[in-house]
Design a protein around this motif. Sequence first.
Motif, PDB file in Angstrom:
ATOM      1  N   GLN A 144      68.125  33.358  38.201  1.00  0.00           N
ATOM      2  CA  GLN A 144      69.395  33.966  38.564  1.00  0.00           C
ATOM      3  C   GLN A 144      69.104  35.212  39.391  1.00  0.00           C
ATOM      4  OE1 GLN A 144      71.852  34.702  35.156  1.00  0.00           O
ATOM      5  NE2 GLN A 144      71.548  32.655  34.306  1.00  0.00           N
ATOM      6  N   PHE A 145      70.064  35.582  40.225  1.00  0.00           N
ATOM      7  CA  PHE A 145      69.742  36.649  41.159  1.00  0.00           C
ATOM      8  C   PHE A 145      70.105  38.037  40.661  1.00  0.00           C
ATOM      9  CE2 PHE A 145      69.563  38.953  45.133  1.00  0.00           C
ATOM     10  CZ  PHE A 145      68.360  38.469  45.609  1.00  0.00           C
ATOM     11  N   THR A 146      71.172  38.160  39.931  1.00  0.00           N
ATOM     12  CA  THR A 146      71.564  39.461  39.386  1.00  0.00           C
ATOM     13  C   THR A 146      71.369  39.446  37.869  1.00  0.00           C
ATOM     14  OG1 THR A 146      73.870  38.712  39.222  1.00  0.00           O
ATOM     15  CG2 THR A 146      73.247  39.914  41.212  1.00  0.00           C
ATOM     16  N   ASP A 147      71.246  40.635  37.310  1.00  0.00           N
ATOM     17  CA  ASP A 147      71.163  40.830  35.858  1.00  0.00           C
ATOM     18  C   ASP A 147      69.912  40.209  35.232  1.00  0.00           C
ATOM     19  OD1 ASP A 147      73.782  42.034  35.965  1.00  0.00           O
ATOM     20  OD2 ASP A 147      74.607  40.013  36.063  1.00  0.00           O
ATOM     21  N   THR A 148      68.866  39.999  36.034  1.00  0.00           N
ATOM     22  CA  THR A 148      67.609  39.466  35.526  1.00  0.00           C
ATOM     23  C   THR A 148      66.464  40.337  36.044  1.00  0.00           C
ATOM     24  OG1 THR A 148      67.425  37.970  37.414  1.00  0.00           O
ATOM     25  CG2 THR A 148      68.428  37.079  35.426  1.00  0.00           C
ATOM     26  N   PRO A 149      65.265  40.234  35.453  1.00  0.00           N
ATOM     27  CA  PRO A 149      64.133  41.041  35.936  1.00  0.00           C
ATOM     28  C   PRO A 149      63.855  40.802  37.414  1.00  0.00           C
ATOM     29  CG  PRO A 149      63.613  40.101  33.792  1.00  0.00           C
ATOM     30  CD  PRO A 149      64.914  39.487  34.216  1.00  0.00           C
ATOM     31  N   LEU A 150      63.477  41.864  38.113  1.00  0.00           N
ATOM     32  CA  LEU A 150      63.239  41.792  39.555  1.00  0.00           C
ATOM     33  C   LEU A 150      61.840  41.301  39.896  1.00  0.00           C
ATOM     34  CD1 LEU A 150      65.066  45.108  40.450  1.00  0.00           C
ATOM     35  CD2 LEU A 150      65.788  42.807  41.063  1.00  0.00           C
ATOM     36  N   LEU A 151      60.976  41.293  38.905  1.00  0.00           N
ATOM     37  CA  LEU A 151      59.627  40.740  39.067  1.00  0.00           C
ATOM     38  C   LEU A 151      59.321  39.857  37.870  1.00  0.00           C
ATOM     39  CD1 LEU A 151      57.419  43.801  40.147  1.00  0.00           C
ATOM     40  CD2 LEU A 151      57.955  41.827  41.561  1.00  0.00           C
ATOM     41  N   LEU A 152      58.708  38.718  38.144  1.00  0.00           N
ATOM     42  CA  LEU A 152      58.161  37.860  37.102  1.00  0.00           C
ATOM     43  C   LEU A 152      56.665  37.743  37.372  1.00  0.00           C
ATOM     44  CD1 LEU A 152      58.305  35.799  34.774  1.00  0.00           C
ATOM     45  CD2 LEU A 152      58.915  34.062  36.461  1.00  0.00           C
ATOM     46  N   VAL A 153      55.844  38.144  36.405  1.00  0.00           N
ATOM     47  CA  VAL A 153      54.395  38.220  36.586  1.00  0.00           C
ATOM     48  C   VAL A 153      53.704  37.334  35.564  1.00  0.00           C
ATOM     49  CG1 VAL A 153      52.393  39.766  36.530  1.00  0.00           C
ATOM     50  CG2 VAL A 153      54.580  40.596  37.438  1.00  0.00           C
ATOM     51  N   GLN A 154      52.754  36.516  36.010  1.00  0.00           N
ATOM     52  CA  GLN A 154      51.916  35.767  35.080  1.00  0.00           C
ATOM     53  C   GLN A 154      50.457  36.001  35.431  1.00  0.00           C
ATOM     54  OE1 GLN A 154      52.956  31.676  34.190  1.00  0.00           O
ATOM     55  NE2 GLN A 154      50.826  31.104  33.787  1.00  0.00           N
ATOM     56  N   VAL A 155      49.670  36.417  34.442  1.00  0.00           N
ATOM     57  CA  VAL A 155      48.228  36.575  34.609  1.00  0.00           C
ATOM     58  C   VAL A 155      47.547  35.481  33.781  1.00  0.00           C
ATOM     59  CG1 VAL A 155      46.242  38.109  34.406  1.00  0.00           C
ATOM     60  CG2 VAL A 155      48.496  39.067  34.895  1.00  0.00           C
ATOM     61  N   THR A 156      46.799  34.637  34.467  1.00  0.00           N
ATOM     62  CA  THR A 156      46.135  33.504  33.814  1.00  0.00           C
ATOM     63  C   THR A 156      44.623  33.695  33.887  1.00  0.00           C
ATOM     64  OG1 THR A 156      47.943  32.037  34.503  1.00  0.00           O
ATOM     65  CG2 THR A 156      45.885  30.996  33.770  1.00  0.00           C
ATOM     66  N   ARG A 157      44.001  33.861  32.719  1.00  0.00           N
ATOM     67  CA  ARG A 157      42.541  33.964  32.663  1.00  0.00           C
ATOM     68  C   ARG A 157      41.924  32.588  32.923  1.00  0.00           C
ATOM     69  NH1 ARG A 157      44.284  35.871  27.720  1.00  0.00           N
ATOM     70  NH2 ARG A 157      44.346  38.124  27.394  1.00  0.00           N
ATOM     71  N   LEU A 158      40.803  32.583  33.631  1.00  0.00           N
ATOM     72  CA  LEU A 158      40.047  31.354  33.867  1.00  0.00           C
ATOM     73  C   LEU A 158      38.777  31.352  33.019  1.00  0.00           C
ATOM     74  CD1 LEU A 158      40.388  31.242  37.769  1.00  0.00           C
ATOM     75  CD2 LEU A 158      41.883  30.173  36.054  1.00  0.00           C
ATOM     76  N   LYS A 159      38.237  30.193  32.759  1.00  0.00           N
ATOM     77  CA  LYS A 159      37.054  30.079  31.887  1.00  0.00           C
ATOM     78  C   LYS A 159      35.839  30.816  32.442  1.00  0.00           C
ATOM     79  CE  LYS A 159      35.813  26.095  30.362  1.00  0.00           C
ATOM     80  NZ  LYS A 159      35.571  24.619  30.300  1.00  0.00           N
ATOM     81  N   CYS A 160      35.784  30.987  33.758  1.00  0.00           N
ATOM     82  CA  CYS A 160      34.612  31.586  34.407  1.00  0.00           C
ATOM     83  C   CYS A 160      34.620  33.105  34.381  1.00  0.00           C
ATOM     84  CB  CYS A 160      34.529  31.106  35.848  1.00  0.00           C
ATOM     85  SG  CYS A 160      36.001  31.543  36.832  1.00  0.00           S
ATOM     86  N   GLY A 161      35.715  33.714  33.928  1.00  0.00           N
ATOM     87  CA  GLY A 161      35.829  35.174  33.963  1.00  0.00           C
ATOM     88  C   GLY A 161      36.716  35.669  35.085  1.00  0.00           C
TER      89      GLY A 161
END
Length: 462
Positions: A144-161
């Motif tokens: 949704q465009f209004t009334d929701t967070p302005l950034l969505l962030v996902q940090v995904t660790r990989l097996k190699c570091g």
Amino acid sequence: MASSLSSSSSSSLKFTVRRCQPQLVPPAIPTPHELKLLSDIDDQQALRFHVPMIQIYGKQASMAEKDPVEVIRQALSQTLVFYYPFAGRLREGPHRKLMVDCTGEGVMFIEADADVTLAQFGDSLQPPFPCFQELLYHVPDSQQFTDTPLLLVQVTRLKCGGFILAIHLNHTMCDGPGYLQFMNAWAEMARGATKPSIAPVWRRELLMARDPPRITCNHREYEQIQDTLPSSNHNLVQRSFFFGPLDIAALRKSIPQHLQHCSTFDLITACLWRCRTKAMQIEADEDVRMMCIVNARGRFNPPLPVGYYGNGFAYPAAVTSAGKLCRNPFGYAVELINKVKGEMKEEYLQSVADLMVMKGRNLLFTTVRSYIVSYLARVNLRAVDFGWGEAVYGGAAQAGAGRFPGVSYFCSAKNGRGEEGIIFSIYLPPEAMERFAKEFNHMTRNQNQPQSTSAKLIMSTL
């Protein structure tokens, strides 16, 4: 939650992503609670979408004891103290005017782990990314465009570091240079800084419409024309292509002396315009448009202040017939692109702001036989360093903008042979994609070399 998906690209890579529940990351300390108006360039209808961005990092021995999730989450919280409007929520006022309610609620953050190494991605470290929907999870209602967070962030660790940082950015908040400024500030905080080296500047009133508004330029990018063909935005495929130094040199050799001053952007854009037009087999007498996203920051007198992170661009349109574009020498297209870029002055952007207000902010750019390019290579997101060094890839996660697939982003990249260059991704119907690839290979005069050691194909549900 855990899920396992196989990529629908030509890559056979399969991996599992386990995500924690999404959480809000607020500013590290209380921030001002106020309403901030977006500019009349920011809040136009064409920018009311979320841009998927991605940063991919390899293992760094000196950071072996550091958890990238914790480092990035803590640095994000500290960065939001300075960029506190990002922690707020968009509201829509009278006449569709957008504003940020600086509530300090925070941005959406997802911690994740994937049972895959960076090496296993092989040549897939460019759009389209395998299982991208797992690397940037769509939290319910977050689109949704209004009334929701302005950034969505996902940090995904990989097996190699290594790790992957994927972001959904609300485009009304900033453009490419503004996004780079925010990312650099975030990275500086991750490396131990206590404040950004460039202080953020809001000043959105600098790009408000005049009173009274007046349209003083010809804006062919907003012409509303009838499409003579049925929609071709279904069953598209996405593919990435790489421009290396030899490709650029080949294009430059094919233009006359009086155009040798033209930039790499002009050459690449003109090349893609011709290749795409030929691939789409557009009738010779039909008009085609190339809209070039041009940064106007330095074209103001005085320039927009250092630290301004709002949208400061327009996309003036070069227009010609498909027949003229394809039959004339390549220099014809280059000259059109160079000329339309020259139209971008302070008055042009001011005229766009006035146009938006006069048309109620709901005017969309022309999508009929149109193509848009954005030169993100100039902002070089690969250089954003959270402590793990330069990104393996940094930039747009896919082609397209909102519901319009006809947008390509030029990002800096290395190919499989280690050559520095520019990568772009494009959506086309399958048959047109094959024609585009042949035309592209012909124009770059590189038939004896692989045109892209890492080009991939993916079916889309657009």
